[in-house]
Design a protein around this motif. Structure first.
Motif, PDB file in Angstrom:
ATOM      1  N   HIS A 142       0.825  -1.214   0.000  1.00 41.40           N
ATOM      2  CA  HIS A 142       0.000   0.000   0.000  1.00 41.40           C
ATOM      3  C   HIS A 142       0.862   1.268   0.000  1.00 41.40           C
ATOM      4  O   HIS A 142       0.388   2.325   0.410  1.00 41.40           O
ATOM      5  N   LEU A 143       2.080   1.160  -0.489  1.00 39.50           N
ATOM      6  CA  LEU A 143       2.999   2.301  -0.477  1.00 39.50           C
ATOM      7  C   LEU A 143       3.115   2.950  -1.848  1.00 39.50           C
ATOM      8  O   LEU A 143       4.030   3.720  -2.109  1.00 39.50           O
ATOM      9  N   THR A 144       2.215   2.644  -2.746  1.00 44.80           N
ATOM     10  CA  THR A 144       2.140   3.190  -4.100  1.00 44.80           C
ATOM     11  C   THR A 144       3.516   3.113  -4.773  1.00 44.80           C
ATOM     12  O   THR A 144       4.080   2.041  -4.868  1.00 44.80           O
ATOM     13  N   ALA A 145       4.040   4.241  -5.230  1.00 53.90           N
ATOM     14  CA  ALA A 145       5.288   4.220  -6.013  1.00 53.90           C
ATOM     15  C   ALA A 145       6.519   3.953  -5.167  1.00 53.90           C
ATOM     16  O   ALA A 145       7.630   3.875  -5.694  1.00 53.90           O
ATOM     17  N   ILE A 146       6.354   3.801  -3.852  1.00 59.45           N
ATOM     18  CA  ILE A 146       7.484   3.460  -2.971  1.00 59.45           C
ATOM     19  C   ILE A 146       7.402   2.000  -2.544  1.00 59.45           C
ATOM     20  O   ILE A 146       8.187   1.526  -1.736  1.00 59.45           O
ATOM     21  N   SER A 147       6.448   1.258  -3.087  1.00 60.27           N
ATOM     22  CA  SER A 147       6.297  -0.156  -2.741  1.00 60.27           C
ATOM     23  C   SER A 147       7.364  -0.994  -3.433  1.00 60.27           C
ATOM     24  O   SER A 147       7.609  -0.819  -4.630  1.00 60.27           O
ATOM     25  N   PRO A 148       7.991  -1.923  -2.707  1.00 58.77           N
ATOM     26  CA  PRO A 148       8.778  -2.944  -3.408  1.00 58.77           C
ATOM     27  C   PRO A 148       7.848  -3.709  -4.344  1.00 58.77           C
ATOM     28  O   PRO A 148       6.639  -3.794  -4.100  1.00 58.77           O
TER      29      PRO A 148
END
Length: 463
Positions: free
Chosen positions: A46-52
């Motif tokens: 759920h970290l959008t563009a910072i998701s692994p």
């Protein structure tokens, strides 16, 4: 097919194939009480563009080949692997928090709070911003290599046994895209590759539509689009978090920007160090609010909330479609483009995927729209990718060529164009669909009102 020339690459290959690139990270899981055993909330999803990178098959369609079908040509659009931090995120959000935190250490005893006790001995994972910002992490290189090995096995019938200089992989000309492309190529070939093996596409503004970075060549594009709407939601959702955390740590006086910075650090520190203590500070509801913040921002900057988005994504879509429609036999049937985060939502908007109904507001700014289709975590994690596969099918049910779209390896049916196997689209119908989508939107030069000479409205890098 893949031959590894030295022990280091063999060990690396075994490490990744044994599990996957996500096994490098400790996934922070939030649960409910014992009476709800099935509830598992993975923060990293759920970290959008910072998701692994992760795969989310919300349609539950089988990503494997439909019975009686083979892939005979495919085009991939791949975001680069994980980086230390995006320069905008760091300069506008994370760095101001780090400076406030450092200046408060002598006055505030963070150890008195269970959530923040780690801050007494914590150091930023971004120790040298001048050298690290926008650069790939170690895990970013491994993620890209792993994708290359996956594609080598997935499309082994169309990849030559020995990839030579005639095999092309294209990338935007920045460091992180070049290195990601080189690592993907290493995974594909089983040989150490360098950025010299990658065909670089200029990001300068005079490229017009003939680029993998159209937001940089479009005169009308504004990177701040969506910030106004997203910041309204930021102030709304962080107010209760600020109250809660200020009661735990007296004297610091958290701000909305501090909350956003700590949530961003959860993602960036995880891809740098493997885990982050910031992830456990927030509840699942608060993570959904963080995700909604970026969904709003990307919707209005790279998605359906901007009149530019489809015009910027369509040149690549048209070029890729024409490539898939060709009948001429060539030596290369796998095409890979490595790009920045914004290119994926632009292309998805051009294709009319993840689009919401116009019956209700997509993004109210005083509450979360939990039923929205536009969820950026599902399509722009690090190494997120879109694939357009041409299927050649011969069975009792289906015969001929079809196009299937995969987003992070999950099939995504096109609206009204899903009569083929595995919800794919017949090739002729697909080409009509793309023409109709293209006709709906202004071409690149008109939409962007370009003010430089020799602009172009088409993407021409494919042979």
């Amino acid at each position: 097919m893949i031959r590894y020339g030295n022990l280091r690459w063999m060990l690396l290959f075994l490490l990744l194939v044994e599990g996957n690139a996500n096994s490098l990270f400790n996934s922070p899981i939030l649960t409910a009480d014992a009476s709800y055993n099935s509830y598992k909330f993975n923060i990293l999803h759920h970290l959008t563009a910072i998701s692994p990178y992760f795969e989310s098959d919300t349609n539950e369609l089988n990503p494997g080949l439909p019975i009686g079908c083979t892939v005979d040509k495919v085009v991939y659009l791949v975001r680069h692997g994980s980086i230390y931090a995006n320069d905008y995120d760091y300069e506008h959000t994370i760095d101001p928090f780090l400076k406030r935190f450092q200046s408060s250490l002598s006055q505030i005893d963070f150890s008195r709070s269970q959530e923040f006790a780690f801050l007494q001995s914590w150091n930023s994972p971004i120790s040298d911003p001048n050298e690290q910002l926008e650069k790939l992490t170690k895990s970013g290189r491994l993620e890209a290599f792993h994708l290359g090995t996956q594609l080598a096995y997935r499309y082994r019938n169309i990849i030559p046994d020995n990839l030579d200089a005639s095999f092309k992989i294209w990338a935007s000309s920045s460091n992180r895209t070049k290195q990601s492309a080189s690592s993907i190529l290493s995974g594909l070939s089983g040989k150490e590759k360098t950025v010299d093996d990658v065909s670089l596409i200029n990001e300068e503004k005079n490229q017009g539509a003939n680029t993998l970075s159209p937001t940089k060549t479009c005169s009308k594009f504004n990177i701040s689009s969506g910030s106004e709407q997203a910041n309204i939601w930021l102030e709304h959702y962080t107010s209760s978090i600020i109250t809660r955390l200020n009661n735990r740590i007296s004297g610091f006086q958290f701000s909305a920007n501090d909350i956003l910075a700590m949530q961003e650090l959860c993602g960036y520190e995880t891809v740098i160090r493997g885990s982050s203590p910031f992830c456990q500070i927030f509840t699942s509801d608060e993570w959904l609010s963080f995700e909604y913040y970026f969904d709003i921002k990307y919707y209005y900057s790279f998605g359906y909330g901007s009149y530019l988005s489809a015009s910027l994504g369509m040149p690549w879509v048209v070029a890729s479609s024409e490539l898939l429609n060709e009948t001429v036999t060539t030596n290369q049937n796998l095409y890979i483009n490595v790009v920045h985060r914004e290119m994926l939502p632009l292309v998805l908007t051009a294709l009319d995927l993840y689009n919401d109904s116009n019956e209700n507001p997509t993004f109210p700014l005083d509450r979360i729209n939990y039923r929205r289709a536009w969820r950026s975590s599902q399509f722009v994690p690090f190494l997120g990718h879109i694939a357009l596969e041409r299927l050649q099918c011969a069975s009792s049910s289906y015969n001929g060529k079809f196009i299937r779209i995969l987003v992070n390896s999950a099939p995504q049916p096109l609206p009204g164009c899903e009569k083929g196997p595995g919800a794919s689209c017949p090739l002729t119908q697909f080409m009509d669909y793309i023409k109709n989508r293209d006709d709906l939107h202004d071409d690149f030069s008109k939409a962007c009102q370009v003010n430089y000479e020799n602009s172009t409205d088409v993407f021409t890098f494919f042979p």
